[in-house]
Design an enzyme around this catalytic site. Structure first.
Site, PDB file in Angstrom:
ATOM      1  N   ASP A  97      14.716  45.323  47.728  1.00  0.00           N
ATOM      2  CA  ASP A  97      13.937  46.045  48.732  1.00  0.00           C
ATOM      3  C   ASP A  97      13.741  47.478  48.229  1.00  0.00           C
ATOM      4  O   ASP A  97      14.306  47.897  47.215  1.00  0.00           O
ATOM      5  CB  ASP A  97      14.609  45.975  50.107  1.00  0.00           C
TER       6      ASP A  97
HETATM    7  C1  BGC Z   1      10.980  47.041  53.844  1.00  0.00           C
HETATM    8  C2  BGC Z   1      10.423  45.767  53.268  1.00  0.00           C
HETATM    9  C3  BGC Z   1       9.065  46.029  52.669  1.00  0.00           C
HETATM   10  C4  BGC Z   1       9.188  47.110  51.632  1.00  0.00           C
HETATM   11  C5  BGC Z   1       7.891  47.411  50.921  1.00  0.00           C
HETATM   12  C6  BGC Z   1      10.906  48.213  52.861  1.00  0.00           C
HETATM   13  O1  BGC Z   1      11.206  49.416  53.466  1.00  0.00           O
HETATM   14  O2  BGC Z   1      12.314  46.815  54.235  1.00  0.00           O
HETATM   15  O3  BGC Z   1      10.350  44.785  54.274  1.00  0.00           O
HETATM   16  O4  BGC Z   1       8.549  44.841  52.141  1.00  0.00           O
HETATM   17  O5  BGC Z   1       9.635  48.294  52.256  1.00  0.00           O
HETATM   18  O6  BGC Z   1       7.004  48.100  51.705  1.00  0.00           O
END
Ligand code: BGC
Length: 714
Positions: free
Chosen positions: A264
């Site tokens: 993530d």
């Molecule tokens: C979130 C994810 C997301 C990623 C990319 C993160 O802060 O937890 O769900 O896919 O950002 O935007």
């Protein structure tokens, strides 16, 4: 490009080129306006020098920028490996659908499949190839803002809806340029954050993981999803990003996943504040060893892996495995044949907000809304004069969080929706947290001139979503004040509720004659609400997450276990039971609940002999009659309770459901095939099987009601 050619390509790559493929940065590094060039990006200046070797980007894009970036990139990239474009298409790209929690209330995988398909058509036309969706984190705590991204508290629905979205994004031919590869997230247990606080610690027993939390991720992978995202949280002490048990033992060995694993946002370097890595080098080593193949938006890999691999040559194999998966993904998406995937500004223009997409969004929104209460006030009487009041009366900010490219300017408000259907409305827009005396006086005056009141209430979009945790999940006090004033005026009051989570509605239910849970309904929200209020559509949504009376009851999911002293047990004893002294045990509106304008009557269950065995399923059926005046859709739900098992089993667990549409006066028999597999669970040896013995089988309209019969596995 085939497997042998990919192997040959990997052999030609330098170590740094491999690590580049394993790094993901935002499109802001390629000068895309409005791309998320937040603090994180500005701290990553060093990556600028490596941008022609990074394997993928995420963030804002349009067809013209994609064509430009890919062209420049291919001119600079030594081996001509195309760049991969990813983003969060969570509930639509330009045409925004209701938030996923709302979509799940349709209890209809077709709705999820169709919305994902439309999302892919639009996002692929804008140049994207991967979406970070579906999220299949099981959720039991509505204080957590990201419940809006989930499909609720039931593992069966989560898995089925996750799988349906994967099928919608990917179809069965990922080479087609109108598809997106799906990235399932967040592995694992992210939805069980302690106290409902985002990113917080997660502690789950192996039995709970196996029986409740893991099945949905597995189901979405079995539908063919090509990527998996590791979660931010620790799981039983070990951050998911560095969790070898999750990413190797479960994901690769038990489930045989052969796609790509991504971290993530920033999570690799977050191993440092988690307290398991001393610095970037540790963070890179732990993540690589656990199985993170793409590092999203930190640069531990680029900073540390060249040197680390020099010292530990055995790590090189990890790089090769990761790069092979990444190149395979590019190959599966057809990028080696056409790095632009047929993108053109003309196609983009044709696709975005196409009328058929808007129509799909309207239908999905109608199917997502849940009528929670209705004391003979809905559908609206066309002769009545209506006062529409509140913060959401004429508000375009109803797309909901994670509507990344959605534009509120394209959104239909409640007022517009009602006006377009010729409803006689006088409206008053108010603030959401400060409704002053002046506004209240105007509201009273409007109510005086009307026959019926619709209050459009709820929480602001940014109060849910990522980092949108709330300790109490009621309405702001001023909205409740407005409601009390409206109720005191003596006119019927209908509340249309906007939110990204279950809201504490006890007081609302006390004052309102009807409550329609509209969630964040997306681009076509106002049309869909008007469709339901006027009776043009008959509401059919059913909750997938229980609504508590009070935040203090959380978690209050339907499929809890019995204790040794369950509250309902009839004994002389009043006190020493599992209960609160001050609030009820049960939810206010349970899982599976929802009303419509029809009246469905359930007949007697026919369960044949009542016996089944491992190789002989049981046929069960029930007649359902529509005794109302409207054609309507009923979701007939089947629950099971394993009376005596090796471990304590849920008081009820959903094992099947069917939707039927019936005309007024019509009866139909709904049939189910119950197999032993459906009655099984993971035992203490973590093996899945069903035990011989008695089960209570309950068929009903929600998780609290229904008739039951005993069945038996012999
Ligand atoms: C979130 C994810 C997301 C990623 C990319 C993160 O802060 O937890 O769900 O896919 O950002 O935007």
């Amino acid at each position: 490009m085939n497997t042998i050619q990919i192997e040959a390509l990997v052999k030609q790559m330098t170590r740094l080129e491999k690590i580049g493929q394993m790094t993901q940065i935002t499109t802001s590094f390629f000068n895309v306006d409005g791309a998320k060039a937040t603090g994180t990006a500005s701290r990553m200046k060093d990556v600028e020098q490596h941008k022609w070797i990074v394997g993928s980007v995420l963030g804002k894009l349009d067809a013209a920028s994609m064509l430009r970036i890919q062209r420049d990139y291919l001119q600079h990239n030594r081996l001509g490996i195309p760049l991969l474009f990813m983003t969060d298409v969570v509930h639509g790209y330009k045409t925004i659908f209701p938030v996923p929690l709302a979509l799940s209330c349709s209890w209809n995988p077709e709705v999820l499949r169709r919305t994902a398909r439309v999302s892919a058509l639009e996002a692929a036309a804008a140049g994207f190839q991967v979406t970070f969706s579906p999220m299949v984190d099981l959720v039991r705590d509505p204080r957590w803002g990201r419940v809006m991204e989930s499909f609720g508290e039931d593992r069966l629905l989560l898995g089925q809806f996750g799988a349906a979205m994967v099928e919608g994004y990917q179809t069965d031919d990922l080479q087609q340029p109108d598809t997106l590869a799906a990235c399932v997230k967040h592995f694992a247990g992210y939805g069980a954050a302690e106290g409902g606080k985002d990113y917080n610690t997660v502690d789950l027993s192996p039995l709970s993981l196996y029986n409740d939390y893991l099945p949905a991720y597995h189901a979405a992978l079995q539908a063919g999803a090509r990527l998996m995202m590791a979660a931010f949280n620790t799981l039983n002490g070990v951050p998911a990003t560095a969790n070898t048990w999750l990413l190797q033992d479960i994901l690769r060995k038990q489930w045989g996943f052969d796609g790509t694993v991504i971290s993530d946002w920033g999570a690799v370097k977050e191993l440092i504040p988690h307290g398991v890595a001393a610095g970037s080098e540790d963070a890179a080593r732990l993540s690589l060893q656990a199985g993170i193949e793409i590092e999203m938006m930190t640069t531990a890999y680029i900073e540390a892996l060249p040197e680390l691999c020099e010292q530990h040559p055995e790590l090189e194999q990890k790089l090769d495995e990761a790069v092979t998966h990444i190149l395979q993904l590019k190959q599966e998406l057809g990028l080696f044949d056409d790095p632009y995937r047929g993108v053109s500004e003309a196609r983009e223009q044709e696709m975005l907000l196409h009328p058929s997409h808007r129509q799909a969004a309207r239908e999905a929104a109608v199917q997502s809304m849940v009528l929670l209460k209705n004391q003979n006030v809905l559908p609206l009487n066309p002769d009545h004069k209506l006062a529409l009041i509140g913060p959401f009366a004429d508000n375009q900010h109803i797309l909901g969080p994670w509507s990344v490219d959605g534009d509120p300017n394209h959104t239909v408000t409640v007022l517009e929706g009602l006006n377009q259907q010729g409803v006689h409305v006088q409206s008053l827009s108010t603030d959401d947290t400060r409704i002053d005396e002046d506004a209240l006086h105007q509201a009273i005056e409007l109510i005086r001139q009307s026959d019926i009141v619709v209050l459009a209430l709820g929480e602001r979009e940014e109060w849910s979503g990522e980092a949108g945790s709330r300790a109490s999940i009621g309405l702001p006090p001023d909205q409740l004040k407005l409601l009390r004033i409206a109720a005191a005026a003596g006119k019927p009051v209908i509340v249309v509720m906007f939110a990204g989570r279950p809201i504490e509605l006890a007081e609302v239910a006390h004052h309102a004659d009807a409550i329609l849970m509209a969630w964040f309904p997306g681009t076509e929200g106002g049309h869909a609400i008007a469709d339901i209020l006027t009776g043009r559509s008959n509401p059919s949504g059913r909750l997938t997450m229980s609504f508590p009376y009070h935040s203090g009851q959380i978690p209050v999911h339907y499929n809890h276990l019995n204790t040794g002293r369950p509250a309902h047990l009839l004994t002389q004893e009043k006190r020493y039971k599992t209960q609160y002294l001050d609030v009820p045990n049960e939810s206010l509106y349970p899982f599976g609940y929802g009303l419509g304008y029809s009246e469905f009557v359930y007949g007697d269950i026919d369960a044949d002999t009542g016996e089944l065995s491992i190789d002989r399923p049981l046929q069960v059926s029930i007649p359902i009659t529509n005794n109302g005046d409207y054609t309507g859709c009923e979701t007939v739900q089947v629950y099971i309770h394993d009376r005596v098992a090796e471990i304590a089993r849920p008081v009820r667990e959903l094992i099947a459901y069917r939707q039927i549409e019936l005309k007024p006066g019509e009866t139909a028999r709904v049939e189910y095939t119950i197999s032993a597999e459906m009655l099984g669970y993971y035992h203490t040896d973590l093996q899945y099987r069903a035990d011989p013995g008695e089960f209570e089988l309950i068929i009903g309209p929600d998780s609290h009601r229904g008739a039951s019969v005993m069945i038996r596995i012999v």
